[in-house]
Design a protein around this motif. Structure first.
Motif, PDB file in Angstrom:
ATOM      1  N   ILE A  24      24.408 -24.853 109.088  1.00 27.53           N
ATOM      2  CA  ILE A  24      25.296 -24.948 108.092  1.00 27.53           C
ATOM      3  C   ILE A  24      26.576 -24.344 108.222  1.00 27.53           C
ATOM      4  N   GLU A  25      26.318 -22.933 108.933  1.00 28.86           N
ATOM      5  CA  GLU A  25      27.503 -21.944 109.245  1.00 28.86           C
ATOM      6  C   GLU A  25      28.003 -22.759 110.431  1.00 28.86           C
ATOM      7  N   LYS A  26      27.587 -23.293 111.262  1.00 30.96           N
ATOM      8  CA  LYS A  26      28.203 -23.937 112.569  1.00 30.96           C
ATOM      9  C   LYS A  26      29.134 -25.139 112.212  1.00 30.96           C
ATOM     10  N   PHE A  27      28.305 -26.091 111.117  1.00 34.90           N
ATOM     11  CA  PHE A  27      29.149 -27.045 110.527  1.00 34.90           C
ATOM     12  C   PHE A  27      30.536 -26.589 109.776  1.00 34.90           C
ATOM     13  N   VAL A  28      30.026 -25.476 108.967  1.00 38.28           N
ATOM     14  CA  VAL A  28      31.304 -24.993 108.118  1.00 38.28           C
ATOM     15  C   VAL A  28      32.337 -24.556 109.027  1.00 38.28           C
ATOM     16  N   ASN A  29      32.112 -23.644 110.128  1.00 38.23           N
ATOM     17  CA  ASN A  29      33.209 -23.096 111.110  1.00 38.23           C
ATOM     18  C   ASN A  29      33.910 -24.100 111.674  1.00 38.23           C
ATOM     19  N   GLY A  30      33.174 -25.072 112.143  1.00 38.45           N
ATOM     20  CA  GLY A  30      33.567 -26.287 113.232  1.00 38.45           C
ATOM     21  C   GLY A  30      34.574 -27.359 112.378  1.00 38.45           C
ATOM     22  N   ARG A  31      34.172 -27.483 111.089  1.00 36.09           N
ATOM     23  CA  ARG A  31      35.103 -28.483 110.094  1.00 36.09           C
ATOM     24  C   ARG A  31      36.020 -27.440 109.296  1.00 36.09           C
ATOM     25  N   GLY A  32      36.138 -26.382 109.540  1.00 41.41           N
ATOM     26  CA  GLY A  32      37.344 -25.425 108.809  1.00 41.41           C
ATOM     27  C   GLY A  32      36.977 -25.389 107.290  1.00 41.41           C
ATOM     28  N   MET A  33      35.805 -25.494 106.787  1.00 35.54           N
ATOM     29  CA  MET A  33      35.518 -25.388 105.382  1.00 35.54           C
ATOM     30  C   MET A  33      35.110 -24.043 104.894  1.00 35.54           C
ATOM     31  N   GLU A  34      35.629 -23.064 105.546  1.00 38.64           N
ATOM     32  CA  GLU A  34      35.166 -21.809 104.991  1.00 38.64           C
ATOM     33  C   GLU A  34      35.644 -21.288 103.479  1.00 38.64           C
ATOM     34  N   ASP A  35      36.692 -22.191 103.163  1.00 39.73           N
ATOM     35  CA  ASP A  35      37.023 -21.687 101.827  1.00 39.73           C
ATOM     36  C   ASP A  35      36.309 -22.732 100.622  1.00 39.73           C
ATOM     37  N   MET A  36      35.343 -23.644 101.177  1.00 39.61           N
ATOM     38  CA  MET A  36      34.450 -24.394 100.526  1.00 39.61           C
ATOM     39  C   MET A  36      33.219 -23.917 100.490  1.00 39.61           C
ATOM     40  N   ILE A  37      32.497 -23.526 101.477  1.00 37.78           N
ATOM     41  CA  ILE A  37      31.148 -22.854 101.724  1.00 37.78           C
ATOM     42  C   ILE A  37      31.478 -21.519 101.742  1.00 37.78           C
ATOM     43  N   LEU A  38      31.123 -20.704 101.000  1.00 37.76           N
ATOM     44  CA  LEU A  38      31.459 -18.998 101.022  1.00 37.76           C
ATOM     45  C   LEU A  38      30.615 -18.247 101.616  1.00 37.76           C
ATOM     46  N   ARG A  39      29.145 -18.629 101.162  1.00 32.18           N
ATOM     47  CA  ARG A  39      28.176 -17.424 101.564  1.00 32.18           C
ATOM     48  C   ARG A  39      26.788 -18.302 101.421  1.00 32.18           C
ATOM     49  N   MET A  40      25.912 -17.764 102.323  1.00 36.25           N
ATOM     50  CA  MET A  40      24.608 -18.195 102.359  1.00 36.25           C
ATOM     51  C   MET A  40      23.625 -17.170 102.402  1.00 36.25           C
ATOM     52  N   GLU A  41      22.435 -17.031 101.479  1.00 35.84           N
ATOM     53  CA  GLU A  41      21.657 -15.798 101.620  1.00 35.84           C
ATOM     54  C   GLU A  41      20.225 -16.287 101.683  1.00 35.84           C
TER      55      GLU A  41
END
Length: 174
Positions: A24-41
């Motif tokens: 998920i972190e790779k997809f988020v960084n690749g698609r520039g969605m850091e403002d939509m998916i903020l954190r995972m624990e």
């Protein structure tokens, strides 16, 4: 958008928690969605295990095996992104409607901390602003920020009575 983010629970195949988080972190960084998916624990706890030979060692164990907690803004795009990651079986909730965690659940898990600024000290005169004793006044006897508690000596019916309150239930008198 990020102020609309809530915590959700992703169900994964057992043992896939770290792989799901990384994907998920790779997809988020690749698609520039850091403002939509903020954190995972992946909540873990440290426990001591004793082997058959009597040796004790500390081991990290997942608190919720098969689950990943994610703070995100729920949209069709973010739902599809998370849902289509290999190892994800779905969100916790009804069929296609993920249910966000309540603020109490998030705080109980220690995912987020609300910082309370205490504007009073031991010996200060304070007014109780919340709860059954609202509008009573008293003197601060003890402050325990780690427990979110303050002890106030309140005069009720001509007697001094100690009262335990939460830090944000009192304010300093002017």
């Amino acid at each position: 958008m990020s102020e609309n983010a809530k915590w959700y629970v992703i169900h994964t195949y057992s043992g896939y928690e770290n792989a799901v988080k990384t994907s998920i972190e790779k997809f988020v960084n690749g698609r520039g969605m850091e403002d939509m998916i903020l954190r995972m624990e992946i909540p873990v706890e440290t426990v001591k295990e004793v082997s058959e030979s009597g040796e004790a060692k500390e081991v990290e164990r997942k608190v919720f095996p098969g689950y990943v907690l994610i703070k995100m803004v729920m949209t069709d795009d973010t739902w599809h992104l998370v849902r289509n990651v290999r190892g994800v079986t779905g969100f916790v909730g009804t069929a296609n409607k993920p249910i966000p965690l309540t603020e109490e659940e998030v705080l109980a898990m220690g995912m987020e901390k609300h910082e309370i600024v205490v504007g009073y000290n031991v010996g200060d005169h304070v007014r109780i602003v919340d709860g059954p004793l609202a509008s009573f006044t008293g003197v601060v006897e003890d402050i325990e920020p780690e427990k979110n508690q303050v002890s106030v000596m309140v005069s009720m019916f001509g007697r001094e009575t100690p009262v335990e309150l939460e830090l944000d239930q009192v304010e300093v008198l002017n």
